[in-house]
Every structure is written in C-alpha cells, then in structure tokens.
Design an enzyme around this catalytic site. Sequence first.
Site, mmCIF file in Angstrom:
data_model
loop_
_atom_site.group_PDB
_atom_site.id
_atom_site.type_symbol
_atom_site.label_atom_id
_atom_site.label_comp_id
_atom_site.label_asym_id
_atom_site.label_seq_id
_atom_site.Cartn_x
_atom_site.Cartn_y
_atom_site.Cartn_z
ATOM 1 N N GLU A 119 16.693 -5.120 6.296
ATOM 2 C CA GLU A 119 16.010 -5.775 7.403
ATOM 3 C C GLU A 119 15.885 -4.809 8.577
ATOM 4 O O GLU A 119 16.828 -4.700 9.394
ATOM 5 C CB GLU A 119 16.807 -6.998 7.860
ATOM 6 C CG GLU A 119 16.956 -8.062 6.801
ATOM 7 C CD GLU A 119 17.047 -9.434 7.428
ATOM 8 O OE1 GLU A 119 16.166 -10.240 7.191
ATOM 9 O OE2 GLU A 119 17.997 -9.668 8.199
ATOM 10 N N HIS B 289 24.255 -9.697 9.424
ATOM 11 C CA HIS B 289 22.898 -9.855 9.978
ATOM 12 C C HIS B 289 22.819 -9.085 11.296
ATOM 13 O O HIS B 289 23.806 -9.009 12.039
ATOM 14 C CB HIS B 289 22.598 -11.342 10.196
ATOM 15 C CG HIS B 289 21.155 -11.581 10.522
ATOM 16 N ND1 HIS B 289 20.651 -11.401 11.789
ATOM 17 C CD2 HIS B 289 20.110 -11.929 9.738
ATOM 18 C CE1 HIS B 289 19.346 -11.657 11.767
ATOM 19 N NE2 HIS B 289 18.993 -11.972 10.536
ATOM 20 N N SER C 277 9.773 -10.347 9.558
ATOM 21 C CA SER C 277 8.405 -10.853 9.743
ATOM 22 C C SER C 277 7.674 -11.091 8.420
ATOM 23 O O SER C 277 6.468 -10.837 8.321
ATOM 24 C CB SER C 277 7.617 -9.920 10.671
ATOM 25 O OG SER C 277 8.208 -9.915 11.962
ATOM 26 N N GLY D 176 11.591 -10.876 13.668
ATOM 27 C CA GLY D 176 11.068 -11.750 14.711
ATOM 28 C C GLY D 176 9.987 -11.127 15.567
ATOM 29 O O GLY D 176 9.606 -11.699 16.589
ATOM 30 N N GLU E 7 21.692 -9.811 14.053
ATOM 31 C CA GLU E 7 22.071 -10.586 15.249
ATOM 32 C C GLU E 7 23.589 -10.673 15.385
ATOM 33 O O GLU E 7 24.111 -10.724 16.499
ATOM 34 C CB GLU E 7 21.419 -11.984 15.181
ATOM 35 C CG GLU E 7 19.923 -11.877 15.441
ATOM 36 C CD GLU E 7 19.075 -12.926 14.750
ATOM 37 O OE1 GLU E 7 19.603 -13.958 14.319
ATOM 38 O OE2 GLU E 7 17.850 -12.678 14.635
ATOM 39 N N GLY F 235 11.960 -16.736 10.860
ATOM 40 C CA GLY F 235 11.044 -17.684 11.511
ATOM 41 C C GLY F 235 10.217 -18.517 10.531
ATOM 42 O O GLY F 235 10.121 -19.741 10.673
ATOM 43 N N LYS G 171 19.040 -19.652 11.065
ATOM 44 C CA LYS G 171 19.710 -19.245 12.315
ATOM 45 C C LYS G 171 20.221 -20.501 13.046
ATOM 46 O O LYS G 171 20.645 -21.447 12.394
ATOM 47 C CB LYS G 171 18.761 -18.420 13.171
ATOM 48 C CG LYS G 171 18.088 -17.298 12.370
ATOM 49 C CD LYS G 171 17.366 -16.329 13.234
ATOM 50 C CE LYS G 171 16.628 -15.335 12.360
ATOM 51 N NZ LYS G 171 16.177 -14.179 13.097
ATOM 52 N N ASN H 67 16.756 -18.064 6.280
ATOM 53 C CA ASN H 67 17.839 -18.057 7.279
ATOM 54 C C ASN H 67 17.377 -18.864 8.489
ATOM 55 O O ASN H 67 16.528 -18.403 9.251
ATOM 56 C CB ASN H 67 18.141 -16.603 7.669
ATOM 57 C CG ASN H 67 19.125 -16.513 8.825
ATOM 58 O OD1 ASN H 67 19.779 -17.498 9.186
ATOM 59 N ND2 ASN H 67 19.229 -15.331 9.419
HETATM 60 C C1 PEP Z 1 15.871 -12.587 9.894
HETATM 61 O O1 PEP Z 1 16.291 -13.112 10.906
HETATM 62 O O2 PEP Z 1 16.645 -12.251 8.992
HETATM 63 C C2 PEP Z 1 14.435 -12.387 9.768
HETATM 64 C C3 PEP Z 1 14.011 -11.625 8.809
HETATM 65 O O3 PEP Z 1 13.650 -13.000 10.715
HETATM 66 P P1 PEP Z 1 12.042 -13.035 10.730
HETATM 67 O O4 PEP Z 1 11.584 -13.404 9.343
HETATM 68 O O5 PEP Z 1 11.714 -14.098 11.741
HETATM 69 O O6 PEP Z 1 11.562 -11.688 11.130
#
Ligand code: PEP
Length: 266
Positions: A178, A108, A224, A184, A110, A246, A18, A16
């Site tokens: 998640e 998601h 992460s 993040g 966010e 990320g 973003k 993803n």
């Molecule tokens: C995400 O935004 O879905 C995500 C899992 O981000 P990260 O891997 O950066 O924690």
Amino acid sequence: MAVTPSSTRTALIAGNWKMNLDHLQSIAFVQKLAWSLKDARHDFAGVEVAIFPPFTDLRSVQTLIKADDLPLAFGGQDLSQHDSGAYTGEISGAFLAALDAKYVIIGHSERRQYHGESDELIAGKVAAAHRHGLVPIVCVGETAEDLEQHGPSAVPVAQLRVALEGAVKGKEVVVAYEPVWAIGSGQAATSEQAQQVCAALRGVITEALGADAGHATRILYGGSVKASNIAGFMRETDIDGALVGGASLQLEEFASIAQYRKHVGT
Ligand code: PEP
C-alpha cells in the site's frame, strides 16, 4: 502451506472499513453485500471477499455470518502483540480467534503514522497473529518522500523483511503493498508500478519463508482501488487481490470490485 502455482492463488478482495460504521450499520451492510454478490452469482471460491469492521462490530458481524451461513470472511483491523494483561485498550489475538476471525490487518500505514508503530512492533504482532491461528495481512508501503529519496521498492522491502521475522514458517501470511501516497488520495499507483514492487516483495517472502511460501503467498495492492482500476491490477502476475479502503464503504462499488472478472476485458 501447500505449494500453489501463481495462477491458482485464490484472489482476495478485502474491505478495510477503518473507523466507519457502527455495529447496526455493519449488519445492514454485510447483509446487503452478501445479497448483492449472491445475486451476481459471485464465485466465492475463486475470489474470496473479506471485511474488516471496527472491533465493536465484530461480534454482531460474526453472529450474522454464522446464522445466515454467509460466504464472507472477516477480521480485525489490528491486534496487540501481547496475549493478555494490563494493556488498556488493546485487543488480544485470542479474542479475535474466539470470534472466528480469519484475518487481522497488521502495520496499516495509519497505525504506523498515528500510533508510531515500528517495524519491530509489527513483527511482534505478526507473531501474535500466528500464535492465535490468525492470518496476518501485513501492510507495507512507501511515503511520497520515500519514493523520491529511495525509489518505490526499498522501503516496503525493508519493512517486510523485519515484519516477517515474526512469522512462523509454514503458517499463512498475506502481504498488502500500500503506497502511502496512494491511500485515500484518489491517485492509485499504475499496475506496472505496483507489479514491480509486488515482485520484489515476493522475493522477500521467498528469502524469509522459503520457495513454497514465495509461490503460495497472496500479495494485495491497496491505494485508491476502485471498480474502474481493479482489473488492471488483477492482470499482473504478482498481484492476487486488493485491500480497499474508501471504496469498500460503497456497497455497489465494493461488490463491483469483487466482481472484477466481469470487467477484466475493460
Ligand atoms: C487503505 O486504507 O488501506 C486504503 C487502501 O484506502 P483507499 O482504498 O481509500 O485508498
């Protein structure tokens, strides 16, 4: 949906992006990712790799993947629950389908946090994805406060129950667990914690969509994920892949996550 024993669910590593990478940057990234995976003799049939660029990149990514016959899937980061009309700024599932998108990320954290998306809206988006032949990747997860107040499974289980009200029985769904506190933050859940919640989510899928779907549905962990921790998650019975934020923007890191079978022993 075919009945598939857990051991034969095709793994899915999804990136993803973003709000990162414009269409030119996306093209360069996709080309390099495909070369890097092909160089490493990636087993694309066994471990599917999908990317989720911003909407403005999708046409360019589609054109490249089609022209060069690249074995990568792609999808949108969101869609509208409506099919067309006076919804300024929204993207119809019909438009994603017309671009050959396979997947769409829905709910998601966010979107839930910054756009106030409710579980009911998310169910409407799951229905829209299925109307247009897209596979929804339904994201659920608890905040740190939820974790403290209700434990790890209660909130994601409740979110998924409502989201699946929009799903059509027999059509594919992917679920992404998640934990919001892990996204993040550099602080991933342990694989045991994630497995516990993913097992509970598989129970919800079975209740809502039947035993075949319970067996066949892929559940991803996200939060992460890195090359150094992916193998631990992939060893768990109910975890079939990862939704990566990320680390999906770092080419070598993302390619290494997709190649987790090479470090399963680590
Ligand atoms: C995400 O935004 O879905 C995500 C899992 O981000 P990260 O891997 O950066 O924690």
